[in-house]
Scaffold this motif. Sequence first.
Motif, PDB file in Angstrom:
ATOM      1  N   LYS A 131     -25.687   6.381  13.016  1.00 14.33           N
ATOM      2  CA  LYS A 131     -25.095   6.192  14.342  1.00 14.33           C
ATOM      3  C   LYS A 131     -24.416   4.842  14.435  1.00 14.33           C
ATOM      4  O   LYS A 131     -23.317   4.719  14.989  1.00 14.33           O
ATOM      5  CB  LYS A 131     -26.161   6.339  15.434  1.00 14.33           C
ATOM      6  CG  LYS A 131     -25.566   6.291  16.836  1.00 14.33           C
ATOM      7  CD  LYS A 131     -26.579   6.664  17.906  1.00 14.33           C
ATOM      8  CE  LYS A 131     -25.932   6.695  19.283  1.00 14.33           C
ATOM      9  NZ  LYS A 131     -26.893   7.116  20.338  1.00 14.33           N
ATOM     10  N   ASP A 132     -25.043   3.810  13.881  1.00 15.66           N
ATOM     11  CA  ASP A 132     -24.409   2.490  13.856  1.00 15.66           C
ATOM     12  C   ASP A 132     -23.099   2.544  13.076  1.00 15.66           C
ATOM     13  O   ASP A 132     -22.090   1.956  13.480  1.00 15.66           O
ATOM     14  CB  ASP A 132     -25.343   1.464  13.211  1.00 15.66           C
ATOM     15  CG  ASP A 132     -26.522   1.104  14.081  1.00 15.66           C
ATOM     16  OD1 ASP A 132     -26.574   1.559  15.236  1.00 15.66           O
ATOM     17  OD2 ASP A 132     -27.404   0.362  13.594  1.00 15.66           O
ATOM     18  N   MET A 133     -23.104   3.253  11.934  1.00 13.62           N
ATOM     19  CA  MET A 133     -21.913   3.335  11.085  1.00 13.62           C
ATOM     20  C   MET A 133     -20.743   3.958  11.836  1.00 13.62           C
ATOM     21  O   MET A 133     -19.625   3.410  11.854  1.00 13.62           O
ATOM     22  CB  MET A 133     -22.227   4.156   9.830  1.00 13.62           C
ATOM     23  CG  MET A 133     -21.034   4.402   8.925  1.00 13.62           C
ATOM     24  SD  MET A 133     -21.364   5.638   7.640  1.00 13.62           S
ATOM     25  CE  MET A 133     -22.271   4.659   6.449  1.00 13.62           C
ATOM     26  N   LEU A 134     -20.978   5.113  12.485  1.00 10.55           N
ATOM     27  CA  LEU A 134     -19.872   5.793  13.149  1.00 10.55           C
ATOM     28  C   LEU A 134     -19.477   5.125  14.462  1.00 10.55           C
ATOM     29  O   LEU A 134     -18.321   5.196  14.868  1.00 10.55           O
ATOM     30  CB  LEU A 134     -20.229   7.265  13.373  1.00 10.55           C
ATOM     31  CG  LEU A 134     -20.304   8.118  12.106  1.00 10.55           C
ATOM     32  CD1 LEU A 134     -20.458   9.589  12.431  1.00 10.55           C
ATOM     33  CD2 LEU A 134     -19.081   7.910  11.213  1.00 10.55           C
ATOM     34  N   THR A 135     -20.429   4.476  15.106  1.00  9.92           N
ATOM     35  CA  THR A 135     -20.074   3.715  16.305  1.00  9.92           C
ATOM     36  C   THR A 135     -19.157   2.563  15.944  1.00  9.92           C
ATOM     37  O   THR A 135     -18.177   2.269  16.653  1.00  9.92           O
ATOM     38  CB  THR A 135     -21.339   3.191  17.002  1.00  9.92           C
ATOM     39  OG1 THR A 135     -22.140   4.304  17.425  1.00  9.92           O
ATOM     40  CG2 THR A 135     -20.992   2.343  18.213  1.00  9.92           C
ATOM     41  N   HIS A 136     -19.443   1.896  14.835  1.00  6.11           N
ATOM     42  CA  HIS A 136     -18.574   0.810  14.384  1.00  6.11           C
ATOM     43  C   HIS A 136     -17.180   1.334  14.056  1.00  6.11           C
ATOM     44  O   HIS A 136     -16.165   0.713  14.421  1.00  6.11           O
ATOM     45  CB  HIS A 136     -19.182   0.131  13.148  1.00  6.11           C
ATOM     46  CG  HIS A 136     -18.410  -1.061  12.677  1.00  6.11           C
ATOM     47  ND1 HIS A 136     -17.397  -0.978  11.747  1.00  6.11           N
ATOM     48  CD2 HIS A 136     -18.498  -2.378  13.012  1.00  6.11           C
ATOM     49  CE1 HIS A 136     -16.890  -2.185  11.526  1.00  6.11           C
ATOM     50  NE2 HIS A 136     -17.550  -3.044  12.283  1.00  6.11           N
ATOM     51  N   ASP A 157     -23.087  -5.668   7.699  1.00 10.46           N
ATOM     52  CA  ASP A 157     -23.482  -6.738   8.608  1.00 10.46           C
ATOM     53  C   ASP A 157     -23.769  -6.221  10.008  1.00 10.46           C
ATOM     54  O   ASP A 157     -24.645  -6.740  10.710  1.00 10.46           O
ATOM     55  CB  ASP A 157     -22.378  -7.806   8.656  1.00 10.46           C
ATOM     56  CG  ASP A 157     -22.738  -8.978   9.552  1.00 10.46           C
ATOM     57  OD1 ASP A 157     -23.734  -9.662   9.262  1.00 10.46           O
ATOM     58  OD2 ASP A 157     -22.022  -9.197  10.555  1.00 10.46           O
ATOM     59  N   ARG A 158     -23.056  -5.179  10.434  1.00 13.13           N
ATOM     60  CA  ARG A 158     -23.165  -4.689  11.809  1.00 13.13           C
ATOM     61  C   ARG A 158     -24.151  -3.538  11.976  1.00 13.13           C
ATOM     62  O   ARG A 158     -24.520  -3.215  13.111  1.00 13.13           O
ATOM     63  CB  ARG A 158     -21.795  -4.233  12.303  1.00 13.13           C
ATOM     64  CG  ARG A 158     -20.734  -5.323  12.286  1.00 13.13           C
ATOM     65  CD  ARG A 158     -21.039  -6.458  13.242  1.00 13.13           C
ATOM     66  NE  ARG A 158     -20.040  -7.495  13.168  1.00 13.13           N
ATOM     67  CZ  ARG A 158     -18.896  -7.492  13.852  1.00 13.13           C
ATOM     68  NH1 ARG A 158     -18.632  -6.466  14.655  1.00 13.13           N
ATOM     69  NH2 ARG A 158     -18.032  -8.469  13.731  1.00 13.13           N
ATOM     70  N   CYS A 159     -24.565  -2.904  10.883  1.00  8.72           N
ATOM     71  CA  CYS A 159     -25.413  -1.714  10.979  1.00  8.72           C
ATOM     72  C   CYS A 159     -26.847  -2.028  10.560  1.00  8.72           C
ATOM     73  O   CYS A 159     -27.077  -2.805   9.631  1.00  8.72           O
ATOM     74  CB  CYS A 159     -24.864  -0.596  10.093  1.00  8.72           C
ATOM     75  SG  CYS A 159     -23.224  -0.023  10.557  1.00  8.72           S
ATOM     76  N   ARG A 160     -27.782  -1.390  11.222  1.00 11.18           N
ATOM     77  CA  ARG A 160     -29.174  -1.532  10.828  1.00 11.18           C
ATOM     78  C   ARG A 160     -29.423  -0.801   9.515  1.00 11.18           C
ATOM     79  O   ARG A 160     -28.937   0.310   9.327  1.00 11.18           O
ATOM     80  CB  ARG A 160     -30.089  -0.937  11.910  1.00 11.18           C
ATOM     81  CG  ARG A 160     -30.117  -1.712  13.211  1.00 11.18           C
ATOM     82  CD  ARG A 160     -30.772  -0.888  14.311  1.00 11.18           C
ATOM     83  NE  ARG A 160     -29.930   0.248  14.682  1.00 11.18           N
ATOM     84  CZ  ARG A 160     -30.267   1.145  15.594  1.00 11.18           C
ATOM     85  NH1 ARG A 160     -31.442   1.058  16.220  1.00 11.18           N
ATOM     86  NH2 ARG A 160     -29.445   2.139  15.887  1.00 11.18           N
ATOM     87  N   PRO A 161     -30.163  -1.443   8.597  1.00 11.16           N
ATOM     88  CA  PRO A 161     -30.515  -0.719   7.369  1.00 11.16           C
ATOM     89  C   PRO A 161     -31.445   0.438   7.687  1.00 11.16           C
ATOM     90  O   PRO A 161     -32.237   0.373   8.635  1.00 11.16           O
ATOM     91  CB  PRO A 161     -31.209  -1.793   6.518  1.00 11.16           C
ATOM     92  CG  PRO A 161     -31.721  -2.789   7.507  1.00 11.16           C
ATOM     93  CD  PRO A 161     -30.735  -2.800   8.632  1.00 11.16           C
ATOM     94  N   TRP A 162     -31.328   1.495   6.909  1.00  9.56           N
ATOM     95  CA  TRP A 162     -32.181   2.668   7.105  1.00  9.56           C
ATOM     96  C   TRP A 162     -33.351   2.569   6.130  1.00  9.56           C
ATOM     97  O   TRP A 162     -33.240   2.936   4.975  1.00  9.56           O
ATOM     98  CB  TRP A 162     -31.380   3.946   6.886  1.00  9.56           C
ATOM     99  CG  TRP A 162     -32.162   5.183   7.207  1.00  9.56           C
ATOM    100  CD1 TRP A 162     -32.816   5.992   6.332  1.00  9.56           C
ATOM    101  CD2 TRP A 162     -32.388   5.738   8.511  1.00  9.56           C
ATOM    102  NE1 TRP A 162     -33.427   7.020   7.009  1.00  9.56           N
ATOM    103  CE2 TRP A 162     -33.176   6.890   8.343  1.00  9.56           C
ATOM    104  CE3 TRP A 162     -31.990   5.373   9.801  1.00  9.56           C
ATOM    105  CZ2 TRP A 162     -33.576   7.682   9.415  1.00  9.56           C
ATOM    106  CZ3 TRP A 162     -32.385   6.155  10.859  1.00  9.56           C
ATOM    107  CH2 TRP A 162     -33.166   7.298  10.670  1.00  9.56           C
ATOM    108  N   ASN A 163     -34.460   2.020   6.607  1.00  9.98           N
ATOM    109  CA  ASN A 163     -35.654   1.852   5.782  1.00  9.98           C
ATOM    110  C   ASN A 163     -36.766   2.753   6.266  1.00  9.98           C
ATOM    111  O   ASN A 163     -36.974   2.903   7.468  1.00  9.98           O
ATOM    112  CB  ASN A 163     -36.156   0.403   5.828  1.00  9.98           C
ATOM    113  CG  ASN A 163     -35.155  -0.575   5.252  1.00  9.98           C
ATOM    114  OD1 ASN A 163     -34.788  -1.530   5.906  1.00  9.98           O
ATOM    115  ND2 ASN A 163     -34.712  -0.347   4.034  1.00  9.98           N
TER     116      ASN A 163
END
Length: 408
Positions: free
Chosen positions: A7-12, A286-292
């Motif tokens: 979601k962070d990736m596509l929002t960016h 830098d802008r996206c949360r890592p998926w851990n």
Amino acid sequence: MPLVDMKDMLTHAYENGYAVGAFDLAELDFLPAVLAAAESARAPVILSVAEPPSQSPVFAWVMAAVEAAAARATVPVAIHFDGGTDRDSVVRGVRLGANGIVARALQESLFRHIDRTRAIVDAAHACGVPVEGELAYAPDGDATEGRAPRAVQYATVAEAKGFVERTQVDFLLVSADMVRGRGRSRFDWGRLKEINAALKIPLVISGEMGLGDEQCRRFIMLGVAKISCSVAPGAMASERLRANVRGDRHASYSALKDGIHESIAAQLEPPMRAWGSAGRAAEVLDRCRPWNNIMHIVVYDAPRLDAPALQALMTEGQRILSGIPGVRSVQVGHVAGEGGRYRHCLLARLASAPAVDAFRRHPAYTGFMDRRLAPVASDRIEGDYRMVDLIPEIAPLAFRPALVPDRA
């Protein structure tokens, strides 16, 4: 570079006017080619996987390979499970490593489609996973058993807005239908512009229609942040394979596959550049949360239980907790040596930090911990730990405290 929150990736991408390519891995052979193209372009990329109808156990091996390759990539990667049809399929996709779900459109009425999509969204969001929806449905009274369905209907702007509000999907696959007039065709750009203005969420299109670069850029200007290509790698591989057969009909299997990876990678990189995602890797990371993943750890002692009773308790816990959405695996074990205060452990691997709270609140978890484990455990400690790769070449798994509350 780790997997990142989809979601962070596509929002960016949506907010910065570019689109991320999502490429279907119909064959595991396509995986290195897609990642090679993304790394050459320094572009974020989405790996799209679909479970075969037979639900073959081989699919779990494929997903393990996809997740391992994504985690070791040098560009941001998300894994999209292209097979969300109900709650069980969502749970299965997340358990196998997906961090995005496609809620598939079926031949059903609009109201049934909304209800089913909302159930998929609720299950996925409980795992912290976003959902891509599609508003294509059969007209009411059409999707009846024994009756051939008429053409699928696509959304008006009002229907699209109502669909997103009722289902809470994170992204919407749109169809900019061709409009014919005076001997030629054009896209319904006006309708897409209105949908984008009404929804204000990342939109998705299929890139299977032979779209030109200028058309894609116009789609992106109107809110498209993901372009799905389910036939491109396969078509490129087939073309190269046929060329190799023409060159030597008696070549070995490995020789016939020669150059396929390079051919796919070379043809996928230009679209990534045309869609504006090239060169964005560092920015997206830098802008996206890592998926851990999160490891939920319970250590305890149960001195009053004999070996058979303890084995039964552990088996029950593993079975019950494994069925909770967001749980990827559950392991149980005993202390390796003699002595020790906490002789037994339970390790639940959760898909993401958002899945932790849902896991702890789930009645299956609270019921087992409060009614089965607590009465027989003389002492118990629980904690949640975020899984990270500090030195991937040496230590594939390492622990550090998670940014989620620990509870005793």
